[in-house]
Design a protein around this motif. Structure first.
Motif, PDB file in Angstrom:
ATOM      1  N   ASN A 114      16.455  13.960   0.414  1.00 10.15           N
ATOM      2  CA  ASN A 114      14.989  13.817   0.327  1.00 10.15           C
ATOM      3  C   ASN A 114      14.593  12.936  -0.837  1.00 10.15           C
ATOM      4  OD1 ASN A 114      14.302  15.306   2.532  1.00 10.15           O
ATOM      5  ND2 ASN A 114      14.337  17.257   1.414  1.00 10.15           N
ATOM      6  N   ALA A 115      15.284  13.164  -1.981  1.00  3.72           N
ATOM      7  CA  ALA A 115      14.948  12.399  -3.186  1.00  3.72           C
ATOM      8  C   ALA A 115      15.140  10.905  -2.925  1.00  3.72           C
ATOM      9  CB  ALA A 115      15.824  12.857  -4.347  1.00  3.72           C
ATOM     10  N   ILE A 116      16.256  10.561  -2.327  1.00 10.32           N
ATOM     11  CA  ILE A 116      16.520   9.134  -2.086  1.00 10.32           C
ATOM     12  C   ILE A 116      15.504   8.568  -1.093  1.00 10.32           C
ATOM     13  CG2 ILE A 116      18.216   7.433  -1.291  1.00 10.32           C
ATOM     14  CD1 ILE A 116      20.435   9.285  -2.234  1.00 10.32           C
ATOM     15  N   GLN A 117      15.221   9.342  -0.062  1.00  7.39           N
ATOM     16  CA  GLN A 117      14.241   8.863   0.926  1.00  7.39           C
ATOM     17  C   GLN A 117      12.879   8.635   0.282  1.00  7.39           C
ATOM     18  OE1 GLN A 117      15.118   7.910   3.872  1.00  7.39           O
ATOM     19  NE2 GLN A 117      17.185   8.720   3.723  1.00  7.39           N
ATOM     20  N   ASN A 118      12.493   9.561  -0.644  1.00 11.83           N
ATOM     21  CA  ASN A 118      11.190   9.460  -1.312  1.00 11.83           C
ATOM     22  C   ASN A 118      11.135   8.359  -2.337  1.00 11.83           C
ATOM     23  OD1 ASN A 118       9.894  11.526  -0.137  1.00 11.83           O
ATOM     24  ND2 ASN A 118      10.403  13.055  -1.713  1.00 11.83           N
ATOM     25  N   SER A 119      12.228   8.298  -3.162  1.00 15.43           N
ATOM     26  CA  SER A 119      12.077   7.490  -4.372  1.00 15.43           C
ATOM     27  C   SER A 119      13.271   6.593  -4.675  1.00 15.43           C
ATOM     28  CB  SER A 119      11.793   8.415  -5.547  1.00 15.43           C
ATOM     29  OG  SER A 119      12.687   9.494  -5.531  1.00 15.43           O
ATOM     30  N   GLN A 120      14.162   6.411  -3.753  1.00 14.68           N
ATOM     31  CA  GLN A 120      15.326   5.498  -3.886  1.00 14.68           C
ATOM     32  C   GLN A 120      16.267   5.900  -5.011  1.00 14.68           C
ATOM     33  OE1 GLN A 120      14.496   3.939  -1.400  1.00 14.68           O
ATOM     34  NE2 GLN A 120      12.283   3.797  -1.569  1.00 14.68           N
ATOM     35  N   ASN A 121      16.135   7.111  -5.527  1.00 13.66           N
ATOM     36  CA  ASN A 121      17.127   7.574  -6.504  1.00 13.66           C
ATOM     37  C   ASN A 121      17.367   9.060  -6.306  1.00 13.66           C
ATOM     38  OD1 ASN A 121      15.405   9.219  -8.439  1.00 13.66           O
ATOM     39  ND2 ASN A 121      14.309   7.261  -8.447  1.00 13.66           N
ATOM     40  N   ILE A 122      18.472   9.534  -6.866  1.00 17.80           N
ATOM     41  CA  ILE A 122      18.890  10.911  -6.564  1.00 17.80           C
ATOM     42  C   ILE A 122      18.058  11.957  -7.293  1.00 17.80           C
ATOM     43  CG2 ILE A 122      21.278  10.284  -6.053  1.00 17.80           C
ATOM     44  CD1 ILE A 122      22.015  11.361  -8.849  1.00 17.80           C
ATOM     45  N   MET A 123      17.243  11.509  -8.253  1.00 15.63           N
ATOM     46  CA  MET A 123      16.530  12.486  -9.081  1.00 15.63           C
ATOM     47  C   MET A 123      15.111  12.762  -8.589  1.00 15.63           C
ATOM     48  SD  MET A 123      18.862  12.962 -11.349  1.00 15.63           S
ATOM     49  CE  MET A 123      18.098  13.721 -12.753  1.00 15.63           C
ATOM     50  N   ASP A 124      14.656  11.991  -7.627  1.00 17.98           N
ATOM     51  CA  ASP A 124      13.267  12.066  -7.156  1.00 17.98           C
ATOM     52  C   ASP A 124      12.281  11.750  -8.289  1.00 17.98           C
ATOM     53  OD1 ASP A 124      11.480  12.214  -5.165  1.00 17.98           O
ATOM     54  OD2 ASP A 124      11.638  14.374  -4.800  1.00 17.98           O
ATOM     55  N   ILE A 125      12.642  10.788  -9.095  1.00 19.38           N
ATOM     56  CA  ILE A 125      11.753  10.332 -10.175  1.00 19.38           C
ATOM     57  C   ILE A 125      11.267   8.942  -9.766  1.00 19.38           C
ATOM     58  CG2 ILE A 125      11.600   9.742 -12.647  1.00 19.38           C
ATOM     59  CD1 ILE A 125      13.830  11.723 -13.170  1.00 19.38           C
ATOM     60  N   ASP A 126      10.111   8.606 -10.254  1.00 18.09           N
ATOM     61  CA  ASP A 126       9.532   7.333  -9.854  1.00 18.09           C
ATOM     62  C   ASP A 126      10.449   6.158 -10.246  1.00 18.09           C
ATOM     63  OD1 ASP A 126       6.246   6.738  -9.323  1.00 18.09           O
ATOM     64  OD2 ASP A 126       7.670   5.074  -9.646  1.00 18.09           O
ATOM     65  N   GLN A 127      10.560   5.181  -9.352  1.00 18.92           N
ATOM     66  CA  GLN A 127      11.393   4.016  -9.654  1.00 18.92           C
ATOM     67  C   GLN A 127      10.863   3.214 -10.851  1.00 18.92           C
ATOM     68  OE1 GLN A 127      14.580   4.219  -8.489  1.00 18.92           O
ATOM     69  NE2 GLN A 127      14.521   2.076  -7.826  1.00 18.92           N
ATOM     70  N   ASP A 128       9.566   3.383 -11.147  1.00 17.76           N
ATOM     71  CA  ASP A 128       9.008   2.690 -12.326  1.00 17.76           C
ATOM     72  C   ASP A 128       9.762   3.077 -13.591  1.00 17.76           C
ATOM     73  OD1 ASP A 128       7.194   1.654 -10.666  1.00 17.76           O
ATOM     74  OD2 ASP A 128       5.482   2.884 -11.345  1.00 17.76           O
ATOM     75  N   ASP A 129      10.353   4.292 -13.549  1.00 21.83           N
ATOM     76  CA  ASP A 129      11.058   4.770 -14.743  1.00 21.83           C
ATOM     77  C   ASP A 129      12.534   4.407 -14.741  1.00 21.83           C
ATOM     78  OD1 ASP A 129       8.827   5.910 -15.852  1.00 21.83           O
ATOM     79  OD2 ASP A 129       9.092   7.814 -14.779  1.00 21.83           O
ATOM     80  N   ARG A 130      12.973   3.550 -13.854  1.00 17.51           N
ATOM     81  CA  ARG A 130      14.380   3.173 -13.728  1.00 17.51           C
ATOM     82  C   ARG A 130      15.002   2.745 -15.063  1.00 17.51           C
ATOM     83  NH1 ARG A 130      19.096   3.865 -10.736  1.00 17.51           N
ATOM     84  NH2 ARG A 130      18.305   4.350  -8.687  1.00 17.51           N
ATOM     85  N   LEU A 131      14.180   2.127 -15.897  1.00 16.31           N
ATOM     86  CA  LEU A 131      14.758   1.576 -17.132  1.00 16.31           C
ATOM     87  C   LEU A 131      14.564   2.473 -18.333  1.00 16.31           C
ATOM     88  CD1 LEU A 131      13.939  -2.177 -16.595  1.00 16.31           C
ATOM     89  CD2 LEU A 131      16.187  -1.108 -16.608  1.00 16.31           C
ATOM     90  N   ILE A 132      14.278   3.729 -18.049  1.00 12.74           N
ATOM     91  CA  ILE A 132      14.041   4.671 -19.155  1.00 12.74           C
ATOM     92  C   ILE A 132      15.256   4.726 -20.093  1.00 12.74           C
ATOM     93  CG2 ILE A 132      14.867   6.755 -17.939  1.00 12.74           C
ATOM     94  CD1 ILE A 132      12.243   8.080 -18.981  1.00 12.74           C
TER      95      ILE A 132
END
Ligand SMILES: Cc1cc2nc3c(=O)[nH]c(=O)nc-3n(C[C@H](O)[C@H](O)[C@H](O)COP(=O)(O)OP(=O)(O)OC[C@H]3O[C@@H](n4cnc5c(N)ncnc54)[C@H](O)[C@@H]3O)c2cc1C
Ligand code: SF4
Ligand code: SF4
Lengths: 394, 578
Positions: A114-132
């Motif tokens: 579900n997380a990947i489907q929603n947000s393209q990452n395994i954590m279900d966190i916004d992709q905007d935060d990819r570079l955190i």
């Protein structure tokens, strides 16, 4: 419906493999899952025996058996030792795929899906935060996001989002800067590499991610991709061509951190001059070692560091035991995972080394968990950490 | 089937985590490495009711006492890597699996022995000893997964046996739990144990729990009966600890030579054995090597008859032997192959089953044949098994015998021809015996050879002890001492059904064909109304019951002996059929 059972295995003509199994049991005493219980039901041999029955009778995998199939770290030790060369890794992946079609995936995998489907990452966190993860090295990555460059760093979801692993990405970026490498980061266009899907046997869902990541890299003119995560590395170099054809990765090369550092040393661009007076033992990550046959680069890098003494564990290279973190075991069976890592830590302790080193976010998590609350003098360090410390770069 | 109460009490004895009666577990632990034709499962129900994994000798003792009292058959098991039927149940009961007793208790450098739990895996023991600069003198090629106790109980030769002998020569002392739960040390038990056992003169002290008590062993000195437990397949007791000889870890140098013909290879084998002392001398026939080629495990060599001769000792000793090896290989026109090939073959010593992929099934068979007769034996095999796909390899032991091992390729999915193909394993042994050989291991399938295998005297002693300690034959029934068939419920019902239907049908026919005869002598057998049909069916059922009773006492060995002829014929007819 019935004829659809074991479709994945049948399509790849692997449904015969349980009959080919000689039941010699060689795979049992190398299997972390078997060694955890000493019950054959948990061993590759035992699981194949049960699957042989189900496949020949065309019966669905029952829920309790499905659970046992997921008590596996996909370490590949069984394939490595197998008497009759059964491609067991692929076999376990497809067996998990079968479980997916039966709708019996463990809860944690449904969550990740579900997380990947929603947000393209395994954590279900916004992709905007990819570079955190770049917070501590923001000056070094300034202007690098989605820039055209020949070298890219692919951090992967774990390093991107788990604070305790961010140092691996930071170290790599520091090293790039130290070497003056022109590199790029995909930023919010870095999608999950798809490894969780490959591990869970859902290749189709992984295809879209593979497609996306490859076209992003090509768009930026990338030729070399560097990884700290062997899971991502394996996805790019093995699963992607399997899914999309070899042409899909043409013109791209994928390097583990150790391969990259070794290349720099060999090209005369990097040398270690400071003393690093520590005894280190090397743990081969399964996804780099057995899965991809990459054993020596890390050792060569460590040997290039003055003062560093490398001591091998009893089981090393293709015989290395698993950290307990693979195959999403950490998610499906966290307590068992800690027990497995404990057994590997024991082997590291037996060498008398001060540092247990590896290059893998999953191994890092496993060993840190395993060492927590354990009376041990050994510490765990990722290779990138050792390299940065030895070079004394900020 | 065991009662719920018995399962609970057994779980109490062994510990809940180490006990399982779940169906998939029972199935898993009712197997060895050989795939059995479907019909065999009907003639011999190998299923068990539960699996126990004891952790100490005392738990084993308590288990056996309990099983004796409750009349539960017990099948000891190492890691199930044998293929002679030794771990297959013949009368149900429970499996006692030993892999949790896997400790190294003591390494005695002075006497060069090591004492281990019977369930330790050879591979693990070898690794641990290597850290101490030591090793074992012989180990089976199943070392990565087989237990020390399993090899002691199954017997045999392996890697290192050319120089140091088989497992029999390695065992110094055993701790064994007898069928009545007594724990003995075999070096101290004395021959009296086999001559007139009435229970030892010491007993266990009951503990607090019903079945939790421990031994207070004061062992008796006497003749060493250790050897009588080797090869005994767990029929005389469960081995819990093993004391083995060890040797210093020294140089190991594998050498490989290839030859152009069988004759040349065998000539070289004889000379190599006479002039050098290989640690392990092994050969592969050309057919086998070709099959290995098909699975990509045969590096290119000049000849296709391959000899692996490995030397062990000090550097100087090994160098001397290697020089002689070169000499004898060239005398027979052979080629000493590269180090790379030698190392490859040495690493492959653990992988005799590589070619199973070509099957996908393999029917194995093994027999000892004197090296002098090897050539005639192999020729005889060629004639006898014409048209069959099979491969032969052999390892030479310290007595100059070849442990000849055959692998017959087959496909268990072709049910009838697979069943018929069974005769080949039996014939391979039979021909071996004709050429002066002896059975390799007894297990269940070779129980008919027990007398010649153990020798009259030893077999007599073993029989005597068995009848005294285990008169009802509960410990591993059907192994070593031949046992009867154990038809599956399905098969028993089938016999009853067939008899119930067959009798009225036969009588009906008889009534049509010879009505006068029946009316004259047995008029009551004439089928005239519903009642008479019913009576005929009851008679049929009763006959069925008698047949079932008789069938269930037919010795397995008898069935195998007569069955081999039918299977040989059947194989010719059904070969290739589905
Ligand atoms: C790849 C491969 C290679 C092999 N190589 C060899 C070889 O080189 N030489 C050779 O001789 N055999 C060989 N074998 C056969 C087999 O591995 C050996 O017989 C082995 O020693 C059996 O050990 P195990 O622990 O699996 O015993 P099992 O198969 O579990 O048991 C064997 C017999 O011993 C009894 N038993 C087991 N443990 C105990 C115990 N503790 N107390 C009393 N009885 C017990 C069982 O009831 C059974 O009758 C090989 C098999 C394979 C699959
Ligand atoms: S991949 Fe590893 S954990 Fe999974 S079955 Fe094989 S050996 Fe066991
Ligand atoms: S090692 Fe291979 S052949 Fe042997 S039991 Fe395991 S899966 Fe089967």
């Amino acid at each position: 419906m019935v004829s659809e059972l074991f479709k994945g295995l049948r399509e790849e003509e692997l449904d015969i493999e349980p009959t080919i199994c000689a039941r010699c049991g060689f795979c049992t005493f190398v299997c972390p899952a078997y060694l955890d219980t000493l019950w054959d039901s948990q061993s590759p041999r035992g699981k194949l025996f049960q699957l042989k029955d189900l496949i020949t009778k065309n019966k669905a995998i029952p829920a309790d058996f499905a659970e046992r199939i997921f008590k596996c770290t996909l370490c590949g030790a069984c394939e490595e030792i197998c008497q009759v060369n059964i491609p067991l890794l692929r076999f376990w992946q497809l067996a998990r795929g079968e479980i997916a079609t039966l709708g019996e995936w463990p809860e944690i995998i449904n969550f990740i899906d579900n997380a990947i489907q929603n947000s393209q990452n395994i954590m279900d966190i916004d992709q905007d935060d990819r570079l955190i993860w770049t917070d501590m090295v923001d000056d070094l990555v300034e202007g690098r996001v989605q820039k055209q460059a020949e070298v890219a760093y692919f951090a992967g979801c774990n390093i991107s989002y788990k604070g305790t692993l961010a140092h691996m990405g930071e170290n790599t970026v520091k090293l790039f800067s130290h070497l003056g490498i022109d590199f790029t980061l995909l930023g919010e266009n870095e999608f999950c590499c798809g490894n969780p899907y490959f591990v869970a046997g859902d290749f189709e869902s992984g295809t879209k991610l593979a497609d996306h990541n490859l076209s992003e890299l090509k768009r930026l003119g990338v030729k070399t991709v560097v990884f700290n995560c062997p899971g991502c590395h394996r996805a790019f170099s093995h699963e992607y061509p399997h899914l999309l054809g070899k042409e899909a990765i043409e013109g791209l090369e994928f390097l583990s951190f150790s391969q990259f550092v070794l290349r720099m040393i060999k090209e005369g661009k990097l040398s270690f001059t400071n003393q690093y007076p520590h005894v280190v033992t090397w743990h081969d990550p399964c996804e780099l070692g057995r899965h991809q046959d990459i054993y020596e680069p890390a050792r060569e890098v460590l040997r290039a560091i003055p003062g560093l003494e490398l001591r091998e564990m009893k089981h090393n290279r293709n015989r290395a035991r698993c950290c307990g973190g693979g195959g999403i075991l950490k998610g499906t069976n966290p307590v068992m995972s800690v027990r497995v890592s404990g057994r590997r830590i024991e082997m590291a302790e037996a060498t008398g080394a001060e540092i247990m080193a590896s290059e893998c976010p999953s191994c890092t998590m496993s060993f840190n968990d395993g060492m927590e609350g354990r009376e041990t003098s050994i510490v765990f360090k990722d290779l990138s950490q050792i390299v940065v410390e030895a070079l004394d770069i900020e | 089937m065991l009662k719920e109460r018995q399962l609970t009490e057994l779980a109490d004895i062994v510990g809940e985590d180490y006990f399982s009666s779940e169906e998939y577990m029972r199935k898993l632990y009712s197997q060895d490495i050989a795939a059995l034709p479907g019909l065999v499962h009907d003639l011999l129900d190998t299923s068990v009711s539960a699996v126990a994994q004891p952790t100490t000798s005392e738990v084993v003792a308590n288990l056996l006492q309990y099983c004796l009292k409750e009349r539960i058959p017990v099948v000891p098991r190492g890691h199930g890597t044998s293929g002679y039927g030794g771990v297959l149940a013949t009368k149900g009961g429970i499996v006692v699996e030993m892999t949790r007793m896997n400790e190294i208790y003591n390494i005695d450098r002075e006497n060069m022995t090591v004492e281990v739990g019977a369930g330790i895996i050879w591979g693990k023991l070898i690794e641990e000893l290597e850290d101490e600069g030591l090793t074992v003198a012989a180990y089976p090629s199943s070392a990565p997964s087989s237990t020390v106790g399993g090899w002691v109980a199954a017997g045999g030769t392996g890697i290192g046996s050319t120089k140091y002998g088989g497992i029999r020569e390695q065992v110094v002392d055993l701790e064994v739990v007898l069928p009545d739960g007594q724990i003995i040390k075999t070096t101290k038990a004395g021959i009296g144990l086999f001559q007139g056992y009435k229970g030892l003169d010491y007993m266990y002290h009951p503990g607090t729990d019903k079945y939790q008590w421990g031994p207070s062993g004061h062992d008796k000195p006497g003749d060493d009966v250790t050897g009588l437990f080797v090869d005994s397949n767990g029929t005389l007791g469960i081995i819990t600890k093993v004391k083995l000889k060890i040797i210093p870890l020294r140089t190991i140098q594998p050498m490989v030579a290839s030859f152009r013909s069988r004759k040349l290879m065998i000539g070289a084998l004889k000379d190599i054995l006479e002039a050098t002392r290989p640690f392990y001398l092994h050969f592969i026939t050309n057919d086998f090597y070709r099959m290995l080629g098909e699975v990509d495990k045969a590096p290119e060599t000049i000849g296709e008859w391959i000899v692996l001769s490995t030397y062990e000792g000090s550097d100087a000793e090994v160098a001397g032997e290697v020089e002689k090896f070169h000499h004898f290989v060239s005398r027979y026109g052979g080629t000493v192959e590269s180090d790379e090939i030698a190392n490859h073959e040495w690493a492959e010593r653990f992988y005799p089953l590589r070619i199973k992929r070509l099957g996908p099934s393999l029917a194995p068979s093994e027999v000892y044949v004197p090296l002098e007769h090897l050539e005639e034996y192999l020729e005889h095999l060629d004639r006898h098994f014409k048209g069959e796909k099979y491969a032969v390899e052999g390892a030479i032991d310290d007595l100059g015998e070849v442990a000849a091992l055959a692998w017959f390729l087959d496909d268990e999915r072709r049910k009838i021809s697979f069943l018929m193909g069974w005769y080949r394993s039996l014939d391979f042994i039979k021909l071996g015996l004709q050429h002066g050989g002896r059975a390799y291991s007894i297990g269940m399938w070779n129980a008919g050879h027990s007398l010649s295998f153990f020798g009259r005297k030893n077999y007599g002693l073993m029989e005597r002890m068995k009848s005294q300690t285990d008169p009802k034959n509960r410990l591993n029934p059907g192994k070593v001492f031949p046992a009867s068939l154990n038809l599956s419920i399905r098969f028993n019902l089938l016999i009853l059904l067939v008899a119930t239907i067959a009798v009225p049908v036969v009588l009906w026919f008889a009534g049509l064909l010879v009505p006068d005869l029946i009316m004259a002598y047995v008029p009551w057998l004439m089928l005239q109304d519903v009642m008479s049909v019913f009576i005929a069916m009851v008679i049929g059922l009763l006959i069925g019951v008698v047949v079932v009773e008789i069938a269930n006492i037919v010795p397995i060995t008898f069935l195998l002996a007569i069955g081999a002829h039918f299977m040989r014929l059947g194989r010719r007819i059904f070969k290739g059929s589905k």
